[in-house]
Design a protein around this motif. Structure first.
Motif, PDB file in Angstrom:
ATOM      1  N   UNK A   3     -45.910  10.499  12.676  1.00  0.00           N
ATOM      2  CA  UNK A   3     -45.368  11.424  11.683  1.00  0.00           C
ATOM      3  C   UNK A   3     -45.538  10.818  10.291  1.00  0.00           C
ATOM      4  N   UNK A   4     -45.511  11.663   9.277  1.00  0.00           N
ATOM      5  CA  UNK A   4     -45.732  11.196   7.908  1.00  0.00           C
ATOM      6  C   UNK A   4     -44.424  10.653   7.331  1.00  0.00           C
ATOM      7  N   UNK A   5     -44.157   9.423   7.608  1.00  0.00           N
ATOM      8  CA  UNK A   5     -42.920   8.784   7.164  1.00  0.00           C
ATOM      9  C   UNK A   5     -43.182   7.881   5.961  1.00  0.00           C
ATOM     10  N   UNK A   6     -42.100   7.519   5.280  1.00  0.00           N
ATOM     11  CA  UNK A   6     -42.107   6.386   4.347  1.00  0.00           C
ATOM     12  C   UNK A   6     -41.413   5.261   5.121  1.00  0.00           C
ATOM     13  N   UNK A   7     -42.140   4.300   5.645  1.00  0.00           N
ATOM     14  CA  UNK A   7     -41.598   3.400   6.658  1.00  0.00           C
ATOM     15  C   UNK A   7     -40.727   2.262   6.138  1.00  0.00           C
ATOM     16  N   UNK A   8     -40.644   2.082   4.834  1.00  0.00           N
ATOM     17  CA  UNK A   8     -39.956   0.919   4.279  1.00  0.00           C
ATOM     18  C   UNK A   8     -38.440   1.026   4.438  1.00  0.00           C
ATOM     19  N   UNK A   9     -37.741  -0.101   4.425  1.00  0.00           N
ATOM     20  CA  UNK A   9     -36.297  -0.122   4.655  1.00  0.00           C
ATOM     21  C   UNK A   9     -35.540   0.726   3.636  1.00  0.00           C
ATOM     22  N   UNK A  10     -36.037   0.770   2.397  1.00  0.00           N
ATOM     23  CA  UNK A  10     -35.361   1.548   1.367  1.00  0.00           C
ATOM     24  C   UNK A  10     -35.289   3.029   1.717  1.00  0.00           C
ATOM     25  N   UNK A  11     -36.181   3.465   2.592  1.00  0.00           N
ATOM     26  CA  UNK A  11     -36.238   4.874   2.987  1.00  0.00           C
ATOM     27  C   UNK A  11     -35.897   5.057   4.462  1.00  0.00           C
ATOM     28  N   UNK A  12     -35.145   4.111   5.024  1.00  0.00           N
ATOM     29  CA  UNK A  12     -34.786   4.173   6.441  1.00  0.00           C
ATOM     30  C   UNK A  12     -33.288   3.951   6.606  1.00  0.00           C
ATOM     31  N   UNK A  13     -32.629   4.915   7.268  1.00  0.00           N
ATOM     32  CA  UNK A  13     -31.202   4.818   7.526  1.00  0.00           C
ATOM     33  C   UNK A  13     -30.899   5.043   8.991  1.00  0.00           C
ATOM     34  N   UNK A  14     -29.634   4.817   9.360  1.00  0.00           N
ATOM     35  CA  UNK A  14     -29.217   4.966  10.753  1.00  0.00           C
ATOM     36  C   UNK A  14     -27.754   5.389  10.770  1.00  0.00           C
ATOM     37  N   UNK A  15     -27.376   6.218  11.754  1.00  0.00           N
ATOM     38  CA  UNK A  15     -26.014   6.747  11.777  1.00  0.00           C
ATOM     39  C   UNK A  15     -25.581   7.063  13.202  1.00  0.00           C
ATOM     40  N   UNK A  16     -24.273   7.194  13.360  1.00  0.00           N
ATOM     41  CA  UNK A  16     -23.721   7.575  14.648  1.00  0.00           C
ATOM     42  C   UNK A  16     -22.214   7.681  14.567  1.00  0.00           C
ATOM     43  N   UNK A  17     -21.626   8.143  15.654  1.00  0.00           N
ATOM     44  CA  UNK A  17     -20.176   8.295  15.724  1.00  0.00           C
ATOM     45  C   UNK A  17     -19.639   7.572  16.948  1.00  0.00           C
ATOM     46  N   UNK A  18     -18.398   7.109  16.847  1.00  0.00           N
ATOM     47  CA  UNK A  18     -17.724   6.417  17.939  1.00  0.00           C
ATOM     48  C   UNK A  18     -18.520   5.158  18.316  1.00  0.00           C
TER      49      UNK A  18
END
Length: 259
Positions: A124-139
């Motif tokens: 996929x056409x991503x911007x792979x650098x950490x500045x443009x990468x996040x992560x999330x979740x609940x519980x």
């Protein structure tokens, strides 16, 4: 649009479907996009896929949000209580409910970094650098998102940690936070609801006394010593459920990506 595709969870050699959101103009735009990874990906977009019949309504939010991005929802295991093991990054405190589960959280993170993310960046056409990468979740997913942004800060600059299950592993978690200095451009969102915070006298008022408050405040303070930006959100009247987490989506997405 949301694409569902099978994907092998290499620690067990079993399927963990990915639920991938692409902006509506993805096919025609030719642009590259930042990426947000979410745990419990089946609960994100549609009520039909959600474990308890209610999703986060994330697709509806993203379709109308001004920032375009790719969101990768990673489904957990559904065989018995294997999710609790796969989303457990530390041995749980003795005597806790989670003590009996083998901590596979770091194996899950290495699967994300070695298998999932490379495939997403390749196909996929991503911007792979950490500045443009996040992560999330609940519980438990919130705990994993916090673990990811602390232990793997080299890859994730943003963590959305909603109703994070941290009470049974505060010792090793704080040890990790003290040993792993965060990059000062890191952003962490920490939230809890008053209806899930034990000891609250009035769940319809702001919480400044429960253990959920104390723990999140301690985590925030440690992250801020590294210069990270942290937002603490007490959701008055909020419970431990997708319906209430959906209400937080604009708040944490705007904090992580727009402010």
């Amino acid at each position: 649009m949301v694409i569902k595709r099978d994907f092998v969870y290499t620690p067990k050699g079993t399927n963990r479907p990915l639920h991938i959101y692409l902006p509506e103009d993805y096919v025609t735009s030719g642009e590259r996009y930042p990426v947000m990874y979410f745990f419990d990906g089946h609960n994100l977009y549609s009520d039909e896929d959600a474990t308890y019949g209610k999703s986060w309504g994330l697709k509806a939010f993203l379709d109308g949000w001004e920032k375009k991005m790719i969101v990768v929802g990673m489904e957990c295991g559904h065989d018995g209580q294997e999710r609790l093991s796969e989303y457990l990054p530390y041995p749980a405190d003795r005597g806790s409910h989670f003590e009996r589960f083998a901590p596979m959280g770091d194996e899950t993170m290495r699967w994300i970094l070695q298998d999932v993310k490379p495939m997403i960046d390749r196909e996929y056409r991503t911007i792979p650098f950490r500045e443009c990468t996040g992560i999330a979740g609940s519980s438990m997913g919130g705990l994993m998102a916090l673990y990811a942004v602390v232990r793997y800060n080299r890859w994730f600059s943003k963590g959305g940690c909603v109703s994070s299950a941290v009470g049974f592993c505060m010792g090793p978690l704080m040890g990790d936070m003290e040993e792993n200095r965060l990059s000062p451009d890191t952003r962490i969102y920490l939230s809890w609801g008053t209806r899930e915070a034990y000891g609250i006298q009035d769940p319809d008022k702001e919480d400044t006394s429960s253990m959920a408050y104390v723990r999140n405040k301690r985590i925030a303070g440690c992250a801020q010593t590294s210069g990270a930006a942290v937002k603490l959100r007490c959701q008055v009247g909020g419970g431990h459920c997708e319906a209430d987490w959906e209400k937080l989506v604009p708040d944490f997405m705007n904090f992580l990506w727009m402010e």
